[in-house]
Each structure stands twice: as structure tokens, then as C-alpha cells.
Design a protein around this motif. Structure first.
Motif, short mmCIF file in Angstrom:
data_model
loop_
_atom_site.label_atom_id
_atom_site.label_comp_id
_atom_site.label_asym_id
_atom_site.label_seq_id
_atom_site.Cartn_x
_atom_site.Cartn_y
_atom_site.Cartn_z
N MET A 78 20.18 23.27 1.03
CA MET A 78 21.24 23.71 0.57
C MET A 78 21.49 25.12 0.82
O MET A 78 22.28 25.25 1.46
N ALA A 79 21.15 25.59 0.00
CA ALA A 79 21.02 27.42 0.69
C ALA A 79 20.45 27.64 2.22
O ALA A 79 21.92 28.56 2.54
N VAL A 80 19.74 26.88 2.63
CA VAL A 80 19.36 27.04 3.90
C VAL A 80 20.21 26.90 5.37
O VAL A 80 20.43 27.72 6.02
N THR A 81 20.62 25.54 4.81
CA THR A 81 21.61 25.50 5.36
C THR A 81 22.80 25.74 5.91
O THR A 81 23.45 25.66 6.96
N GLY A 82 23.54 26.27 4.25
CA GLY A 82 24.52 26.80 4.25
C GLY A 82 24.74 28.47 4.88
O GLY A 82 25.61 28.59 5.26
N ILE B 24 17.23 32.14 8.76
CA ILE B 24 17.68 30.59 8.63
C ILE B 24 16.40 30.37 9.95
O ILE B 24 16.21 29.65 10.24
N PHE B 25 15.68 31.84 10.46
CA PHE B 25 14.64 31.43 11.96
C PHE B 25 13.44 31.27 10.87
O PHE B 25 12.22 30.12 11.79
N GLY B 26 13.08 31.73 9.29
CA GLY B 26 12.30 31.86 8.11
C GLY B 26 11.16 30.42 8.53
O GLY B 26 10.29 30.24 9.43
N LYS B 32 5.73 25.29 10.72
CA LYS B 32 6.14 24.05 12.11
C LYS B 32 5.12 23.07 11.68
O LYS B 32 3.86 23.31 11.04
N SER B 33 6.03 21.87 11.54
CA SER B 33 5.57 20.50 10.96
C SER B 33 4.52 19.65 12.20
O SER B 33 5.39 19.51 13.26
N VAL B 50 8.54 34.73 14.34
CA VAL B 50 9.71 34.95 13.03
C VAL B 50 9.81 36.62 13.75
O VAL B 50 11.01 36.88 13.81
N ALA B 51 8.67 37.39 13.37
CA ALA B 51 9.29 38.42 13.82
C ALA B 51 9.31 39.28 15.38
O ALA B 51 10.14 40.08 14.94
#
Lengths: 306, 468
Positions: A78-82, B24-26, B32-33, B50-51
Motif C-alpha cells: 500500500m505504501a509503495v503503490t501509494g 518507487i525504484f528501490g 529482482k525476482s 538503484v543508485a
């Protein structure tokens, strides 16, 4: 009869997922009159975040309790998607407010391509299977022919969490100042701004809440189907939009009702008629509702002002 | 302004954007799965990636902040002055672009033949020329609906599919030739356009977009699942294109043999010797190239002509303000329907051509993503501009090929790096950026069709749009 009951259970589970996504569509449409085309992909991103959190918890930390794992998955997703949704709204949609009519929709289509292809590049195009969670089932009815109607713990969890979150969401919209600001913006954005409501902040909050609910749906989807791929945002997204339209776009109870209806229709259609054409059924409903009943079941008819 | 005062003034914004970028990118880039040998998912960490991304984001934010502060101080006018000589120099080039472009397109097979040799013909003419021209034609067809009439159609690929299947099925069941199937496919697609158009006419812009999307998906799903009729996911074969009935093969009545006979008899009339035209696989390719070129030019010609007719003016008026149109007595129903029908007609033609080129039709080419690509072409090129759409189509298809060629990037990013995977990512980003920067598209000037004394182009940004 048992078969019917089984389809009913499956349909309600699926409908809960659609309903959660549909709220995001209906809220955004209600407040800024835009079809947030990338919402389905936001849902897909959330399922990937949930998958990664699940893998961190199980393979790195060796967490055994599925219950706590699910809670953590939900919160993080929820946090990341938000945050994703907040960023997208700020960068791709906010500057287009007041631009020409189709600009936000085209930007949203672009964003939808960006999201799905970003996930494809960052996480591989392959399907991602996860080991099943909450596999236990309760046998509800066993018929004479030996057909078992089962209710799995997964399904119970999905319906329970959906109900719980909807209650929390209902409280936010009805009782808090944020909810009041949201409803005010929905009725008249200019007037709300004149009365001192921070419209931009309210719209941001709407996107974040919509994405958080979609993230819950994403976790549920991952748990229910046990697999996710970068393409999985599109079809559920369109179906959830159908649900929002069917329930009456702009109406929150309508979105939930529409979600349940679409879930039930899809399950019964594939159970009794044809599995291959279940998506055709959903898309046809979308077209038929938009053409003959554009205000939906619980929506208000739209009045065109000159 | 010194660096320290810049940091002092904007430090908070930079810090916040850095944190957001990590947030958002972390999780999605940093972890990566991957599937291991036992088919279980495991996580691979990529902190350095990411950096790099966060640094890139910070650099972009800093650049935006610098530009903004310079603009606020009045030192920077958005590059208009800087770009003025360039755009002045480009102005005559743009005027001659249609003519030069056309000459280049007609001479393209010759250039390839003499420049790169016959061996490169299939690659360059088929992968490059024909594919680009198919997208140009689709872009021009959709341009009628989206660019001229302002109706956002997200299911345009459905008409393309209908054209393809019409060609394949008509030639399969009735043995009709390509040239007979072509107009029939177009008319069938136009008929479907009207059929779709009728019920959705009352819908507002974005509802219309979603219904057309649903329509496109329904056509795709039916094509995929109705195996008895369409061959299902396996597809059906369609006869390959012939030179007005003469097959492109090495048989005694094939194209090469026929050309041998033709040139020999011409040569004999003038007292020359025998001429032998040996069979080569690229005859068909070149013929296909000219067929699609002719079809695309037909689309462009019809579009420019229609724009000068009352119906074309009604389309553009409808795009600008539907309510004003209605109050001026324009019949919006027939105006919208003709836009749908004409757009669908050209989609159908392109579809029939596609079937004849492939020799095979299957549903996978008619997914939503194709509609999105065609829409991206129209949007990026500038809605309503034929040249812009053509350039965008060439950039999209050419860009994909170019990305495939960028093998030097592998030495930077490692062997697993596949630049062509980034195609749709780049195009999605381009769509968003174009909307932010130039919502009317790259070539956004409007050529008026009716004018007093002199013709003046109007910048798209000066055209205000009403609701409807």
C-alpha cells in the motif's frame, strides 16, 4: 445447487478484488473527471511489490507465519503503490489540468505503457509464480454425487480484508476532514478552493487512497491466483473500470456493488456458458452499460452544462 | 548563483525527490525476482542500479530547478531565442519535405538495390519500408478519426483485424483475388465502423475511448476463440499477393518467366536478342512495397481532399467544439459516423494488405498494444498533421530497428541488455512528455482550409478547445 454455491463463493471473491480496484477509478473520475487509464497497471505494480516483499520475508528472513507475512505485504504494498501513484499524478496528470480534453487520458495511456514495460524490463517478462498461501479449505456442502463445495481460507481472507478495508475507507470518506474535502471537491472544485480547501493536496490524496486500495487488491490477486506477470494489469483494470461504470461512475458504493456484480457475472458465465468468452462477456457489459445506462446503477445522470 | 546557495534553496526538494526515487525504484529495481534451477523464485539485489537511477533522477530534478530559477530571473525564455535560428533554417526544409519525402519513398527500392545490393532487399524493404508504411497508413487512417474529428478511438486495430480476416476468409472460401478482396475488406471494415459508431455516438470523449477499447478487445478475443471460423490462435493462411494474377515464383507461368517473355518480345520488336529475367525473391517484396505505398498515398490524398470538403470542415469543427457545432446546425450523427467509417475503411485496407504480405493471419497482431502504438504515432506526430504522423511512424518503427542495432550499449550494461525491450517504455514516456510539453503534438500548426487573401498557419497552442 452445489455447483451454483461454489460459483457464488468464487464470484464474490473475485468481485471483492474488482471492487477494490474500481474504487480508484470511480474516485478519480468523480473528483477530476478523468479515466485514470494507468490504474490497472498500478494494481499490477502493487502485486509485484507484494511478490517482492513476500520473497524477502520467506527466502531471506525465513518468516513462517503467513498471517504476519500477509499483513506486512499489505502495508508495504500500500505504501509503495501509494507513492507511485502520488508521483505519477504530480508529474503526468497535474500539469495537464486545464489542458485540452483528451490530454490527461492520452498521458494516462502513456503512463500505463510506461508502468507495464518498466516492470517488464525491471523484473523479466516471465510469469512469476509464488508458493500457495492459506491452502486449507472448509468443506461447506458435500453432495450425493461427491461434488464438494469448498470455501478456502484464502477466499475468507480476501472477503474479510476487503470488508475491513472498505469499512475503514468508508470512515475516512464520511467522517474525516480529508473525506469532507474530497466530497467538496467532487461537487464543485472551484467553490471548494474558494472556501480554503487545498484542492491539489486533496486530489493527490485521492490518487494515493485509490492506489492503496488497488494495492490491497494486488496482494489479494497474488495470493488468490499465485502468479503475476507484467501484463496482468490490463484486463483486471478494464474489468474494474467496467465495474465502476456499471455501479455508476463517481459513486463509491456503486463501485463495490459493480465489482461484485462483474465478479459474479464473470464466474457464472465461465461456469455455465464458456470459459473462453468470459472476457468478451465483461467487455460487452461495459459497452452495453455505457451505451444504454451511462449513469450506472447508483450514479447520478450527467447533466451537460454549456 | 553559487552552488551552495542553490543547495540551500532547493535542498529540501532534492532530498524529497531522492527519497521518492528510492521509494518507487528501490523495491522494483533493487530487488529482482528470478527463477532458480528448482523453479523457485529467489531475489537478486541490484543496489548499484538503484543508485544510478536515483542519481539520474536527482540530476533531472536539479536541471529542472536551474532552468526554472533562470526563467524566474528572466535570463532564460525556454530556449525560444536559442532555437530561433534552427527553426528558421528548418522552415524551408519543412516546405519541401512532402515532395522530397515522396521522391525518396518512390526511389527507395532503387536506392537499396544500387546502394546495398539485392541481398539486403528483404531486410531493408520488408522490415523497414513496408512495415513503416503500414504504420504510416494506419496512423493516417486513425488520424481521420482522432486528429480530424477528435474522437479518441482506442480500438482501431479491430478494423485492421477485420480487414485481414476479410481478406484471408474471402480468398479461402471464395477464391477471390487480392484486388477484389481489398475494396471488400475496406467496405466491411467501414461497415463495422458504422455499426460501432451508431450506439456510441452519444458518449463523451473518454467514455467513447473505453467503449472502442472494449470493441477492439472483443474482436481480438473472438478471433482468438472462434476456432471454426477464424482458425483460433493458430491462425489461418492467406494466399500471398500476386502480380495481378501472376504468381511470384520460379514456375513457367510465374512472374520471372512472364517478365522474360515480356522483355524478350519487346527486345525482338526492336531487333534485339533474348532477355532472361531470373527469378529472385525480392520481386514480391518490391511489388508489396509499391502496393502499400500507393495505398498509403491514397489515404493521404483522400484525407487532404476531404478536409477541404464540407464534411472535413465539419469534422474539425466537431473536434474543436461539439456544442457550438450542434448549435450551428451541423448533423453531429452523420459527421461522426462518416469519420468512423472513413477511418475504418483505411484500417481495413491496411489489414487486407497485411494479410497478403504475411500470407498468414493470426490474432496476436491485433492486441490492444497495437492500437496503443497507432495512437501513439498519431499523438506524437501531432493530431491532424499528415507529415507529423509519417515522421512518428518512421521514428517508431525505425527506432525499434535502431535499438536492435545498438549493440555497443551491451558493453556498458552487460550482455543481458536488450535495447529493443525498452521500445514501448520509451514510447510511453514520449507520449506523456509530448502531452506535457506540446499537447497538440510535434507538428502542431494548423493549415486553414478556408482563408481570406493569404494562407496563415496557426499554431496549435493558439487554438482553444471547447467541451463536447
Amino acid at each position: 445447487m452445489e455447483y451454483f454455491l461454489q460459483q457464488l463463493i468464487n464470484g464474490i471473491t473475485l468481485g471483492s478484488i474488482y471492487g477494490l480496484i474500481a474504487i480508484g477509478y470511480t474516485m478519480v473520475f468523480g473528483i477530476i473527471g478523468m479515466v485514470n487509464f494507468s490504474h490497472g497497471d498500478i494494481f499490477m505494480v502493487s502485486a509485484f511489490v507484494a511478490l517482492i516483499v513476500f520473497l524477502v520475508l520467506t527466502t531471506w528472513l525465513g518468516m513462517a507465519s503467513m498471517f504476519f507475512a500477509l499483513i506486512i505485504m499489505l502495508v508495504v504494498a500500500m505504501a509503495v503503490t501509494g507513492l507511485w501513484s502520488w508521483t505519477i499524478e504530480k508529474l503526468a496528470y497535474r500539469p495537464l489540468r486545464g489542458s485540452f480534453r483528451l490530454a490527461p487520458l492520452i498521458s494516462a495511456i502513456g503512463m500505463s505503457l510506461v508502468l507495464s514495460n518498466f516492470v517488464q524490463v525491471a523484473q523479466d517478462p516471465r510469469n512469476k509464480p509464488v508458493p500457495p498461501m492459506f491452502t486449507d479449505v472448509i468443506q461447506v456442502v458435500t453432495s450425493a454425487e461427491g461434488f464438494n463445495t469448498v470455501l478456502s481460507y484464502r477466499q475468507i481472507a480476501i472477503v474479510l480484508i476487503t470488508t475491513l478495508l472498505l469499512a475503514a475507507f468508508w470512515y475516512v470518506v464520511q467522517k474525516t476532514s480529508l473525506g469532507r474535502a474530497q466530497r467538496a471537491c467532487e461537487q464543485d472544485r472551484k467553490m471548494a478552493a474558494l472556501l480554503g480547501i487545498d484542492v491539489d493536496r486533496t486530489i493527490s490524496a485521492t490518487f494515493v487512497i485509490g492506489a492503496a486500495l488497488a494495492a490491497v487488491a494486488g496482494c489479494m490477486y497474488l495470493m488468490y491466483y499465485g502468479v503475476i506477470s507484467y501484463q496482468d494489469g490490463f484486463i483486471p483494470g478494464v474489468k474494474a473500470f467496467t465495474a465502476a461504470v456499471l455501479g455508476g461512475i463517481g459513486s463509491l458504493p456503486g463501485a463495490v456493488l459493480g465489482g461484485l456484480l462483474i465478479g459474479l457475472i464473470e464466474t457464472f458465465f465461465s461456469g455455465y456458458f464458456s470459459l473462453a468468452y468470459k472476457d468478451v462477456a465483461a467487455f460487452s457489459i461495459l459497452a452495453v452499460v455505457l451505451i444504454f445506462m451511462p449513469q450506472g446503477i447508483l450514479g447520478r445522470p450527467e447533466v451537460e452544462k454549456v | 548563483m553559487s552552488a551552495s546557495s542553490f543547495i540551500k534553496n532547493n535542498g529540501k526538494i532534492l532530498l524529497a525527490s531522492g527519497l521518492v526515487a528510492i521509494g518507487i525504484f528501490g523495491p522494483l529495481v533493487g530487488l529482482k525476482s528470478e527463477q532458480n534451477m528448482a523453479n523457485e523464485l529467489i531475489l537478486v539485489t541490484r543496489p548499484e542500479l538503484v543508485a544510478w537511477i536515483v542519481l539520474a533522477v536527482l540530476a533531472m530534478v536539479a536541471a529542472v530547478l536551474v532552468v526554472r530559477s533562470m526563467r524566474d530571473a528572466g535570463k532564460f525564455d525556454g530556449g525560444t531565442k536559442l532555437l530561433a535560428p534552427i527553426s528558421n533554417a528548418l522552415a524551408p526544409a519543412v516546405r519541401y519535405l512532402p515532395g522530397t519525402g515522396l521522391a525518396l519513398l518512390i526511389g527507395f527500392p532503387l536506392i537499396i538495390y544500387y546502394g546495398l545490393g539485392a541481398g539486403m532487399m528483404p531486410k531493408w524493404i520488408d522490415n523497414f519500408g513496408i512495415l513503416i508504411l503500414i504504420y504510416v497508413m494506419l496512423g493516417w487512417g486513425l488520424n481521420i478519426v482522432v486528429g480530424l474529428a477528435g474522437l479518441l478511438d482506442l480500438g482501431y486495430v479491430a478494423f485492421y483485424a477485420i480487414g485481414s480476416y476479410a481478406y484471408a476468409l474471402l480468398s479461402l472460401h471464395f477464391g477471390w483475388s487480392f484486388w477484389l478482396c481489398l475494396p471488400v475488406a475496406g467496405i466491411l471494415a467501414a461497415f463495422w465502423g458504422i455499426l460501432l459508431g451508431f450506439p456510441v455516438l452519444r458518449l463523451r470523449g473518454d467514455y467513447l475511448a473505453i467503449v472502442t477499447l472494449a470493441f477492439g478487445e472483443i474482436i481480438y478475443l473472438v478471433a482468438k476463440n472462434w476456432s471454426d471460423f477464424t482458425g483460433g490462435g493458430a491462425g489461418i493462411s492467406a494466399p500471398r499477393i500476386t502480380f495481378f494474377g501472376i504468381k511470384f515464383d520460379a514456375s513457367p507461368d510465374g512472374f520471372a518467366a512472364w517478365m522474360t517473355w515480356l522483355f524478350t518480345s519487346i527486345s525482338h520488336t526492336f531487333g534485339g536478342g533474348d532477355v532472361l529475367v531470373s527469378p529472385a525473391p525480392w520481386y514480391r517484396t518490391v511489388f508489396l512495397y509499391y502496393v502499400i505505398l500507393a495505398l498509403a498515398l491514397l489515404t493521404a490524398f483522400v484525407t487532404t481532399r476531404l478536409r477541404r470538403l464540407p464534411i472535413g470542415r465539419a469534422w474539425e469543427a466537431l473536434r474543436e467544439d461539439e456544442i457550438a457545432c450542434r448549435s450551428l446546425g451541423i448533423n453531429t450523427v452523420s459527421t461522426k459516423l462518416t469519420a468512423f467509417a472513413v477511418g475504418a475503411f483505411f484500417g481495413g485496407l491496411a489489414g487486407a494488405f497485411f494479410g497478403a504480405r504475411q500470407g498468414f493471419v493470426d490474432p496476436e497482431g491485433f492486441k490492444f498494444i497495437e492500437s496503443a502504438i497507432i495512437l501513439a504515432i498519431v499523438v506524437l506526430g501531432g493530431m491532424g498533421s499528415l507529415i507529423g504522423v509519417a515522421i512518428a511512424a518512421a521514428a517508431l518503427q525505425g527506432g525499434t530497428e535502431l535499438l536492435r542495432e545498438l549493440s555497443f550499449l551491451k558493453s556498458i550494461f552487460g550482455e543481458d541488455f536488450k535495447p529493443e525491450l525498452y521500445r514501448m517504455l520509451i514510447f510511453g514516456l514520449a507520449m506523456v512528455l509530448i502531452m506535457l510539453w506540446k499537447p497538440r503534438g510535434f507538428v502542431s500548426t494548423r493549415e486553414p482550409t478556408a482563408f481570406l487573401k493569404e494562407r496563415k498557419s496557426v499554431s496549435g497552442s493558439h487554438v482553444k478547445e471547447g467541451h463536447g
